[in-house]
Design a protein around this motif. Sequence first.
Motif, PDB file in Angstrom:
ATOM      1  N   ASP B  97       0.853  -1.192   0.000  1.00  0.00           N
ATOM      2  CA  ASP B  97       0.000   0.000   0.000  1.00  0.00           C
ATOM      3  C   ASP B  97       0.893   1.248   0.000  1.00  0.00           C
ATOM      4  OD1 ASP B  97      -1.776   2.027   0.473  1.00  0.00           O
ATOM      5  OD2 ASP B  97      -2.928   0.917   1.982  1.00  0.00           O
ATOM      6  N   PRO B  98       0.768   2.083  -1.037  1.00  0.00           N
ATOM      7  CA  PRO B  98       1.630   3.276  -1.112  1.00  0.00           C
ATOM      8  C   PRO B  98       1.491   4.150   0.130  1.00  0.00           C
ATOM      9  CG  PRO B  98       0.318   3.043  -3.116  1.00  0.00           C
ATOM     10  CD  PRO B  98      -0.161   1.993  -2.163  1.00  0.00           C
ATOM     11  N   ALA B  99       0.296   4.153   0.727  1.00  0.00           N
ATOM     12  CA  ALA B  99       0.084   4.982   1.918  1.00  0.00           C
ATOM     13  C   ALA B  99       1.042   4.579   3.029  1.00  0.00           C
ATOM     14  CB  ALA B  99      -1.358   4.846   2.394  1.00  0.00           C
ATOM     15  N   ASP B 100       1.301   3.256   3.175  1.00  0.00           N
ATOM     16  CA  ASP B 100       2.213   2.768   4.213  1.00  0.00           C
ATOM     17  C   ASP B 100       3.636   3.238   3.936  1.00  0.00           C
ATOM     18  OD1 ASP B 100       0.277   1.552   5.676  1.00  0.00           O
ATOM     19  OD2 ASP B 100       0.555  -0.449   4.774  1.00  0.00           O
ATOM     20  N   HIS B 101       4.020   3.204   2.657  1.00  0.00           N
ATOM     21  CA  HIS B 101       5.393   3.597   2.301  1.00  0.00           C
ATOM     22  C   HIS B 101       5.606   5.084   2.540  1.00  0.00           C
ATOM     23  CE1 HIS B 101       6.860  -0.188   0.334  1.00  0.00           C
ATOM     24  NE2 HIS B 101       5.555  -0.452   0.503  1.00  0.00           N
ATOM     25  N   GLN B 102       4.549   5.881   2.208  1.00  0.00           N
ATOM     26  CA  GLN B 102       4.652   7.323   2.441  1.00  0.00           C
ATOM     27  C   GLN B 102       4.731   7.621   3.931  1.00  0.00           C
ATOM     28  OE1 GLN B 102       1.271   8.888   0.347  1.00  0.00           O
ATOM     29  NE2 GLN B 102       2.178   8.322  -1.631  1.00  0.00           N
ATOM     30  N   LYS B 103       3.944   6.892   4.681  1.00  0.00           N
ATOM     31  CA  LYS B 103       3.914   7.132   6.128  1.00  0.00           C
ATOM     32  C   LYS B 103       5.276   6.773   6.744  1.00  0.00           C
ATOM     33  CE  LYS B 103       1.102   6.190  10.220  1.00  0.00           C
ATOM     34  NZ  LYS B 103      -0.002   5.391  10.766  1.00  0.00           N
ATOM     35  N   ALA B 104       5.874   5.677   6.275  1.00  0.00           N
ATOM     36  CA  ALA B 104       7.155   5.225   6.813  1.00  0.00           C
ATOM     37  C   ALA B 104       8.224   6.295   6.606  1.00  0.00           C
ATOM     38  CB  ALA B 104       7.564   3.919   6.137  1.00  0.00           C
ATOM     39  N   ALA B 105       8.125   7.002   5.465  1.00  0.00           N
ATOM     40  CA  ALA B 105       9.124   8.014   5.139  1.00  0.00           C
ATOM     41  C   ALA B 105       9.098   9.172   6.134  1.00  0.00           C
ATOM     42  CB  ALA B 105       8.895   8.526   3.714  1.00  0.00           C
ATOM     43  N   THR B 106       7.973   9.314   6.863  1.00  0.00           N
ATOM     44  CA  THR B 106       7.877  10.425   7.822  1.00  0.00           C
ATOM     45  C   THR B 106       8.564  10.093   9.156  1.00  0.00           C
ATOM     46  OG1 THR B 106       5.772   9.701   8.749  1.00  0.00           O
ATOM     47  CG2 THR B 106       5.655  11.109   6.795  1.00  0.00           C
ATOM     48  N   TYR B 107       9.001   8.853   9.325  1.00  0.00           N
ATOM     49  CA  TYR B 107       9.692   8.479  10.581  1.00  0.00           C
ATOM     50  C   TYR B 107      11.199   8.513  10.353  1.00  0.00           C
ATOM     51  CZ  TYR B 107       5.271   6.909  12.644  1.00  0.00           C
ATOM     52  OH  TYR B 107       4.004   6.853  13.150  1.00  0.00           O
ATOM     53  N   PRO B 108      11.927   9.450  10.985  1.00  0.00           N
ATOM     54  CA  PRO B 108      13.391   9.526  10.765  1.00  0.00           C
ATOM     55  C   PRO B 108      14.114   8.279  11.278  1.00  0.00           C
ATOM     56  CG  PRO B 108      12.541  11.461  11.945  1.00  0.00           C
ATOM     57  CD  PRO B 108      11.440  10.452  11.928  1.00  0.00           C
ATOM     58  N   ALA B 109      13.524   7.622  12.270  1.00  0.00           N
ATOM     59  CA  ALA B 109      14.189   6.452  12.856  1.00  0.00           C
ATOM     60  C   ALA B 109      14.207   5.268  11.894  1.00  0.00           C
ATOM     61  CB  ALA B 109      13.473   6.045  14.147  1.00  0.00           C
ATOM     62  N   VAL B 110      13.340   5.291  10.870  1.00  0.00           N
ATOM     63  CA  VAL B 110      13.256   4.157   9.941  1.00  0.00           C
ATOM     64  C   VAL B 110      14.311   4.311   8.854  1.00  0.00           C
ATOM     65  CG1 VAL B 110      11.814   2.953   8.267  1.00  0.00           C
ATOM     66  CG2 VAL B 110      10.798   3.819  10.388  1.00  0.00           C
ATOM     67  N   ALA B 111      15.223   3.355   8.758  1.00  0.00           N
ATOM     68  CA  ALA B 111      16.328   3.441   7.803  1.00  0.00           C
ATOM     69  C   ALA B 111      15.887   3.017   6.408  1.00  0.00           C
ATOM     70  CB  ALA B 111      17.492   2.578   8.267  1.00  0.00           C
ATOM     71  N   HIS B 112      14.995   2.006   6.347  1.00  0.00           N
ATOM     72  CA  HIS B 112      14.581   1.521   5.039  1.00  0.00           C
ATOM     73  C   HIS B 112      13.289   0.711   5.157  1.00  0.00           C
ATOM     74  CE1 HIS B 112      15.451   0.933   0.796  1.00  0.00           C
ATOM     75  NE2 HIS B 112      15.086  -0.341   0.918  1.00  0.00           N
ATOM     76  N   PHE B 113      12.572   0.607   4.041  1.00  0.00           N
ATOM     77  CA  PHE B 113      11.328  -0.173   4.002  1.00  0.00           C
ATOM     78  C   PHE B 113      11.550  -1.351   3.054  1.00  0.00           C
ATOM     79  CE2 PHE B 113       6.535   0.462   4.523  1.00  0.00           C
ATOM     80  CZ  PHE B 113       6.211  -0.812   4.081  1.00  0.00           C
ATOM     81  N   TYR B 114      11.549  -2.576   3.586  1.00  0.00           N
ATOM     82  CA  TYR B 114      11.679  -3.774   2.738  1.00  0.00           C
ATOM     83  C   TYR B 114      10.325  -4.452   2.598  1.00  0.00           C
ATOM     84  CZ  TYR B 114      16.738  -3.419   3.194  1.00  0.00           C
ATOM     85  OH  TYR B 114      18.040  -2.995   3.131  1.00  0.00           O
ATOM     86  N   ILE B 115      10.026  -4.843   1.370  1.00  0.00           N
ATOM     87  CA  ILE B 115       8.798  -5.606   1.148  1.00  0.00           C
ATOM     88  C   ILE B 115       9.146  -7.088   1.188  1.00  0.00           C
ATOM     89  CG2 ILE B 115       6.953  -6.117  -0.502  1.00  0.00           C
ATOM     90  CD1 ILE B 115       7.273  -3.254  -1.544  1.00  0.00           C
ATOM     91  N   LYS B 116       8.352  -7.874   1.939  1.00  0.00           N
ATOM     92  CA  LYS B 116       8.592  -9.318   2.063  1.00  0.00           C
ATOM     93  C   LYS B 116       8.386 -10.008   0.723  1.00  0.00           C
ATOM     94  CE  LYS B 116       7.126  -9.886   6.858  1.00  0.00           C
ATOM     95  NZ  LYS B 116       6.060 -10.452   7.699  1.00  0.00           N
ATOM     96  N   PRO B 117       9.053 -11.050   0.373  1.00  0.00           N
ATOM     97  CA  PRO B 117      10.062 -11.683   1.238  1.00  0.00           C
ATOM     98  C   PRO B 117      11.387 -10.932   1.177  1.00  0.00           C
ATOM     99  CG  PRO B 117       9.895 -12.855  -0.841  1.00  0.00           C
ATOM    100  CD  PRO B 117       8.872 -11.769  -0.891  1.00  0.00           C
ATOM    101  N   ILE B 118      12.073 -10.922   2.315  1.00  0.00           N
ATOM    102  CA  ILE B 118      13.373 -10.237   2.356  1.00  0.00           C
ATOM    103  C   ILE B 118      14.428 -11.205   1.832  1.00  0.00           C
ATOM    104  CG2 ILE B 118      13.782 -10.876   4.781  1.00  0.00           C
ATOM    105  CD1 ILE B 118      14.957  -7.945   5.028  1.00  0.00           C
TER     106      ILE B 118
END
Lengths: 614, 129
Positions: B97-118
Amino acid sequence: MQTKIDLYQKTVPLAQLGIWEHNLLTGELYWNTIVRAIYEVAADFTPSLKQTLQFYPDKEAVRGLINQVLQTHQPKTGVFQLQAISGRVKWVRLRANVHLERDVCTTIHGTLEDITQERASIQANLAQEQQFHQAFDFAPIGMALVSLAGNWLKANDSLCQLLGYTEAELRQITFQEITFGDDLASDLNQMHRLLAGTIDRYSIEKRYIHKRGQLIWTLLHVSLVRDQQNTPLYFVSQIKDISERKNYIELLQWQRQRLDNIIQSTGVGTWEWDVPSDNVICNPRASAIVGYDPDELSDCQMTAWHKLIHPDDQLANTQLLTQCFQHQMDFYVSECRMRHKDGYWIWVEIRGKVMEWTSSGQPRFMLGTYLDIHARRSLQEEQRKTLTVVSNQNSRLLNFAHIVSHNLRSHAGNIQMLTDMLIQEVDEQERQEYITMLQLNATNLQETLLHLNEVINVQAVDKRSKKPVGLRHEVERILTILSEPLRQVEAQVQTEISEQLVVHYDPAYLESVLLNLVSNCIKYRHPDRVLSIRLVALPVAEGHQLQVIDNGVGIDLKRHGHKLFGMYKTFHGNADARGIGLFLIKHQIEAMAGQLSVESQVNAGTTFTVTIQA
Amino acid sequence: MRKPTTICVIDDDRMYTLILGKQLKATSCCDNLLVFHHGLAAWEYFSPLMALAERLPDIILLDLNMPVMDGWQFLDEFSQLKPAKPITIYIVSSSIDPADHQKAATYPAVAHFYIKPISRNDLAAIVGT
């Protein structure tokens, strides 16, 4: 004999008759006093024939008359001008005759009358007649003398031009012959009233047939001339050409009719508003739109019309009207609901324009229309509702697509990782473990697919599956199904639903909803107290509300509310079974056009509320 | 001599945590693996240990959709804490969901967003080998 002379002497002065006699044998001339008075001579004046002739400016004419009498022995009368002694000019009538003795004239005698006054009035009459003929002949309007039978006796040029006949031609016919048939009766009727003396004159608008055949609209004035004995002589008619005016009127009437037809065919109600007095004039259609007879609303105040507007639309309507009154807008266009006479609300479009302003810029006169736009607004409303339904469905579908993607991806990811590791792994025992895990994963995937299938089935159901269901009966049936787990936890269940309450619902959905909600009560009961469940049905605007109230652990809605009805990762064998259950019944309830909502307090209990559409 | 690495996995998919554990073991870059099945469990474990650097993880692999306390709530709570050493957070989720990816970008503590499977390579990049 004596008495005859007496009578003669008495009557002669009465008649103011001058008497004279001339003896042809003796030359003697006799004048009575009247003759002396006419010539204005003294009583002792001795007249002579020669002198007498001096009084007459036209001596020859007088002499001629006398000579004629003497020669013919016949009496003769002449009218002459004379100048009296005073110089005054008079008109006299002179009569003369002779007396014969054995065929010889012995005397000539006669009378003299002063007819000056009579002459003057004749002269005046003549002048008047002259003037009348001039006015008649050269009048700019048609004039005619018409006999009592209707024959044209005399017609002036204007009339001849108007009717296309010469005067000679007109004299051959009657007015009846060239009067348009439809107009003859009223003309004759008036004519008879005039002859009977009921009226002095009359005026009518009538059509004549022109010589070339076309009709000519005229305004006719008729009066009747009578003689001194009051006997009718002839009619005087004045005939004015009003074809142009009539044509304009006809054109106007035709245009008015056309406008009326257009207004009628479009079904537009019209209103004319005199703003200062608030008086309104409406066409019948305007009243019909709101269900009234024309006479109920046709002449009333605008305030009465405005009172028909729905309270929720009053403010907007007033604002639009005010903007128009303050010159901010040329037109006033307002869509609002108006109360129909039968009590329901009908959508009406009101349009208006100020046609006249007072010198201080206030509206004086406004014109406008009412248009029934109920069908259009209802359709829009219907479309809006449909759009909402479709949008909701769309967002549910998108949500569902994300859920499907997410859940399938979880399993796919695991399988991919496991196969990857399986390929790399050499240790046979490890490989066996991976294969076991792969099998487990396949089972989980299968289970997820079954759940998704259930959700799809919910989406596919339409309203036709609704059936009348006794709610109380259905609740009791579910409680029987769950009687064993309920007994195990020693739950206290209270049902507050009328025996008579019948709802229209898909029976399978109702069972699913009730099973899930009651099972949840058992699952999330509070460990420290006895579980109490209340099932309550309440009437609401949309239909009914079913509440399932427990005293369980409750839900921290601030924390979990947003995902309470979401389909989260609950298929992986973990203990939280709430996810799929609530997700499913929410969809089922919404498919029945209802809503599922929740109120809860941690450690106090939870209330789930299901709205059921009537 | 590299520092011993502690990795924390917060994910409610038990199958996934099991597989990931085996993968990490195979990379031999993870000395210590902590697994929690929802955010609250992890938060309750870590919050009293913020001052003890040696007890804290170096890396957190965080799932988003979880019961009890989801990934977003965990991020919200965790950002209030002051850990004694830097902790790198990676989101590892099945969500596309693009909304989740956009939201993740607003958290400075998050280094990266991986989509499963990793993938193995992703894991190698995360643990720095």
